[in-house]
Motif scaffolding. Sequence first.
Motif: not given
Length: 500
Positions: A177-178, A196-197, A202-205, A211-212
């Motif tokens: 789970e993120f 290391g992503v 990156i999509c999950e972030f 604020l992304s």
Amino acid sequence: MSNPRNGDTKPPCLPRNGLVKIPTQPNGLGSASITKGTPAVKNRLCQPSSVPAILSPALAHRSDLPIPSLASPLSLATLASVSSPPGASLVGLNTSEGSEQPSPERLPSSPSERQLAVDEKILNRLFWYFSACEKCVLAQVCKAWRRVLYQPKFWVGLTPVLHTKELYNILPGGEKEFVSLQGFAVRGFDGFCLVGVSDLDICEFIDNYPLSKKGVKSISLKRSTITDAGLEVMLEQMQGVVRLELSGCNDFTEAGLWSSLNARITALSVSDCINVADDAIAAISQLLPNLTELNLQAYHVTDTALAYFTAKQGYTTHTLRLNSCWEITNHGVVNMVHSLPNLSVLSLSGCSKVTDDGVELVAENLRKLRSLDLSWCPRITDMALEYIACDLHKLEELVLDRCVRITDTGLSYLSTMSSLRSLYLRWCCQVQDFGLKHLLGMSSLRLLSLAGCPLLTTTGLSGLVQLQELEELELTNCPGATPELFKYFSQHLPCCMVIE
């Protein structure tokens, strides 16, 4: 730092990049690191893993301030009644990591003191005296302190560093789970370093950080497996990004740069990415008309690439760092000085094919330079320093590390530069005591590095006490730097930090 009176040992120093580990918090924020967005020349401060109980020397001599027990926190009521001198450091609050409330025996004794302990006006002033590491711990003391400390003003200039393993929580069933990034959003972080992503990470972030889409201004990807598709999606979705760093990312190609770079980007850093060559510079020059800063470390970039920059970039670009671009020669320098005439910061560090003639071109055409880095350029000689001294009258910083052909004659040329504030001569193996005498009249010098210079003696180094305005002197691995010399410097250069 630890107080020598209680027998504590000196804590280890932070890494040079200034990373600060955020402890795991009970609100599901997970752990991360924070790094200074604008690193200093060196990170010299040693930070403990928890907040120590100690008064700064600036306040310890105040007769009207009672010295608290080392086992108890400093009373906020006392702090509220004392006006702290500018720059004083207040450190005096021990907390248990992860605790939500202070222990009963450590609470202020009277109602008025308890009220002061959560008075937001006092806390807003007090918390400015703490480091980022200490603020992370103090935010866990109680909700009132967290509410004050989570204001964005306390975190300006800091960049969270998130490793891929820290982005997920493992659920009892083994599913991932993120993590919640709400705590970062409350503090208003507008820059992140992701290590290391992958494209999915990156999509999950992007989906989980509130604020992304608009609020993130700076993004750094290190040792990541991002592909052309991931890079395109990231820059398309994160429309506020103006600063981009790609380091050690070997899965995107030059075609990915062509398809993803956006004109809003003003600062770009690319290093250790094996697919970057001349076509990548062509993409940068054509797609980034507002570029102000370019940092490039690429082994396959040639002289041709430095002719791609447009007239628009020649007007806007003020910082260019070409680090370890081995194929760049004096011909590339010709292209560069004509394409980017307004540079104020230039680094040719590790461009080993550049010679004195290339430096002459720089000195004659880039008169606005304030910082020049020629470290690890083995073909540079004293003649290059003469060109620099004659033409670069605004130069404030000069880096000559590992320029092994520089001698005392070259230092005599530099002694005429009245604006030079920082001079780096690390491992310049031909510099001798006589050369140091040329520097003694440079009243503008604030930083001098002589680390690793083998021919300098204790007698020659002792003459540096004439530089009374010196603020930092680096003598690491310098055979002539003896314990007696350091003691001598402590007496005659009391305002200078001498690095052993």
